[in-house]
Design an enzyme around this catalytic site. Sequence first.
Site, short mmCIF file in Angstrom:
data_model
loop_
_atom_site.label_atom_id
_atom_site.label_comp_id
_atom_site.label_asym_id
_atom_site.label_seq_id
_atom_site.Cartn_x
_atom_site.Cartn_y
_atom_site.Cartn_z
NE ARG A 51 -2.42 0.60 3.41
CZ ARG A 51 -3.02 0.70 4.58
NH1 ARG A 51 -4.31 0.78 4.64
NH2 ARG A 51 -2.33 0.68 5.70
CB ALA A 98 -5.52 -11.69 10.93
CG ASN A 124 -1.29 -16.80 12.52
OD1 ASN A 124 -1.28 -17.88 11.93
ND2 ASN A 124 -0.34 -16.43 13.36
CB SER A 148 3.88 -22.57 11.06
OG SER A 148 4.62 -22.56 12.27
N GLY A 149 6.47 -20.79 11.01
CA GLY A 149 7.94 -20.81 11.01
C GLY A 149 8.53 -19.44 11.29
CE LYS A 184 0.83 -21.06 12.07
NZ LYS A 184 0.74 -19.79 12.57
CG HIS A 192 1.37 -25.11 14.22
ND1 HIS A 192 1.77 -23.87 14.68
CD2 HIS A 192 2.51 -25.80 13.97
CE1 HIS A 192 3.09 -23.81 14.70
NE2 HIS A 192 3.57 -24.97 14.27
CG ASN A 193 -0.29 -20.70 16.00
OD1 ASN A 193 0.39 -21.38 15.23
ND2 ASN A 193 -0.34 -19.39 15.93
CD GLU A 229 3.61 -21.25 18.31
OE1 GLU A 229 3.64 -21.59 17.12
OE2 GLU A 229 3.44 -20.07 18.66
CE1 TYR A 230 -0.59 -19.10 21.33
CE2 TYR A 230 -1.63 -18.63 23.44
CZ TYR A 230 -1.28 -18.23 22.16
OH TYR A 230 -1.60 -16.97 21.74
C1 6PG Z 1 4.19 -19.69 13.74
C2 6PG Z 1 3.82 -18.88 14.93
C3 6PG Z 1 3.32 -17.55 14.48
C4 6PG Z 1 3.29 -16.50 15.55
C5 6PG Z 1 2.18 -16.71 16.52
C6 6PG Z 1 2.52 -16.26 17.90
O1 6PG Z 1 3.62 -20.77 13.62
O2 6PG Z 1 5.02 -19.24 12.96
O3 6PG Z 1 2.86 -19.52 15.68
O4 6PG Z 1 2.09 -17.76 13.87
O5 6PG Z 1 4.51 -16.38 16.18
O6 6PG Z 1 1.13 -15.96 16.02
O7 6PG Z 1 1.34 -16.20 18.55
P1 6PG Z 1 1.12 -15.41 19.89
O8 6PG Z 1 1.54 -13.98 19.64
O9 6PG Z 1 -0.33 -15.57 20.15
O10 6PG Z 1 2.02 -16.07 20.88
#
Ligand code: 6PG
Length: 472
Positions: A34, A78, A104, A130-131, A184, A187-188, A191-192
Site C-alpha cells: 500500500r 488479520a 493467522n 508457520s515458522g 494452523k 498448530h498454534n 505451540e502454546y
Molecule cells: C508460527 C507462529 C506464528 C506467531 C504466533 C505467535 O507458527 O510461525 O505460531 O504464527 O509467532 O502468532 O502467537 P502469539 O503472539 O499468540 O504467541
Amino acid sequence: MQQAEIGLIGLGVMGSNLALNIAEKGNRIAVFNRTTARTDEFLGEAGPLADRIIGCHTIEEFVAAIRPPRPIIIMIKAGEAVDQQIDALMPYLSKNDIMIDAGNANFRDTVARFARLDTTDFTFIGMGVSGGEEGARHGPSIMVGGREESWKRVEPVLTSIAAKYDNDPCVAWLGTDGAGHFVKTIHNGIEYADMQMIAEIYGILRDGLGKKAGEIGNTFGAWNKGRLNSYLIEITEKVLAAADPESGAPIVDVILDKAGQKGTGKWSVIEAQQMGIPATAIEAAVAARSLSSVKEEREAAQKIFGNPARVFKLEGGAIETDLELALFAAKIAAYAQGFAVMAAASKEFNWSLPMPTIARIWRAGCIIRSQFLDEITQAFTANPDAANLIVTPAFSAMVKQSLPSLRRVVAAAVTAGLPVPALASALTYFDAYAQARGTANLIQAQRDFFGAHGFDRIDGKPLHHGPWGSGA
Ligand code: 6PG
C-alpha cells in the site's frame, strides 16, 4: 516482460521474506504494498533476486503482471483489512483468479470469505504459514485450504518454498475453505502448550531447585539431543544462554513475566469446547498466559498469601531424567489433544483432514517442528482409525514409560507450591482418559435430582430417573 507465477501483497517482515523465498527458488513474483515507497525499498534490498521480482505501484499494474489464473498472496494484518484488500482487488481480477490469505486468520472468517467469493468468478485459499520470519525466508510449513484445483495452480510454487524434511516438502492441501487455517490454529494451540510446559519445567529448575539460567540452558541443551529434540527446546537453550547487553545478566532474568497472545491459542480452546473435545493442556496454557498478564494482581496476592519456599523435593537421584520424561509425557497429551480436536473438526466441517499428512508437514519449518512429529506421522499412518494418539501401540508404550515421571514431578511441584497447570492437566487427562469407571454417575444423579434430566443405567434397564421424590 515475462509474467509472474504468483503475486504478493503486503511487504511487512513476513511478506517480504516470503517474496524473497519465492524469488530465490526460481519463481517470478509480482509484489505490491500500500505504501509504494516500501516496494521500492524492498526491491533495493533484494539484491540479485530483484531480477525475478516485479515491483508494482498500482493494483492494476500488479494484477496485469501475473499469469492467469492469478494466485495472489495477501500477507497483511488479520481481520477487516483482509476484506478491504479483497474488495480492492476484485475489480481488476479475471475468472478463476485466486486470492490467498496467508495471515493467522480465524478459520471462521476464512470459511465466510470462501463462501462469499464462491458466488463470484474468483476463489479463495486460506493458507496457514508457520515458522516465523526465518521460516518465511528459508522454508516454512504451509497448510492449505481451498478448492483442489486452486491448490494445483499454486502447488509448484508452494512446494518450491516449503521446508523439507528428508526432501519431503512440508506443504499440503488439507481440505476446502477453512481447513488450512483451522490446522494452523491447532498448530498454534499445541505451540502454546509446548511452550507453557517448557516454562513450567524451567520454573521447577529455577525456583524449586535454585538453578541459574545458564545451568538450565545446559539441561535443555542436553535434552535436545534426546527424545525431546525439537526447535522449541533448541531455542530455549539459546534463550537461556543469552546475556542482556545492558547489564550482562541472563536476558531471561530481565524480561517481564507477562506473556502476550494474539488469539490463535484462545481460538483452539474455543473450537475444542464447541465440539466437546477436551484440550486441557492447551486450555491450561492459554489460561496461564492470561494469568501471567495480571502481574500487578499477582504481586498484591503474594503480599497476602506470602511466598512459600517452593523447594522441589523428588525421591530418588535422577531428578533431571524425571523432569525430561515428565515433559515428554505431558507433550504427548498436548499433541494427542490437538489431533483429537482436528479429528472432530474434520467431521464437523466435512474436511477429511488427513492426520498423517498434518503430522508430516509439521516435521520441519514450523515452530513445533521435531523428530517427535515423525513418530506421530508413523503412528497415524499405521493406525488411521485410532480414537486417540495415546492408544496407538507406539504412543501407549511411550506413555507407560514416561507417565510415572510426570506423576512424581507434578506431585512434587504441587507439594512445593510450584504452579504447573499444563503438566498437571496433562497428567489428569491420562488418568481420566484411562479410567473405565469414572465419577460422572454422581453428576448424572445430581442433574436428575435437580432437573429431572434422566440418566442411563449400567444394567441397561429402562428406568431413567432416581427415587428422589420418595424422600430418598
Ligand atoms: C508460527 C507462529 C506464528 C506467531 C504466533 C505467535 O507458527 O510461525 O505460531 O504464527 O509467532 O502468532 O502467537 P502469539 O503472539 O499468540 O504467541
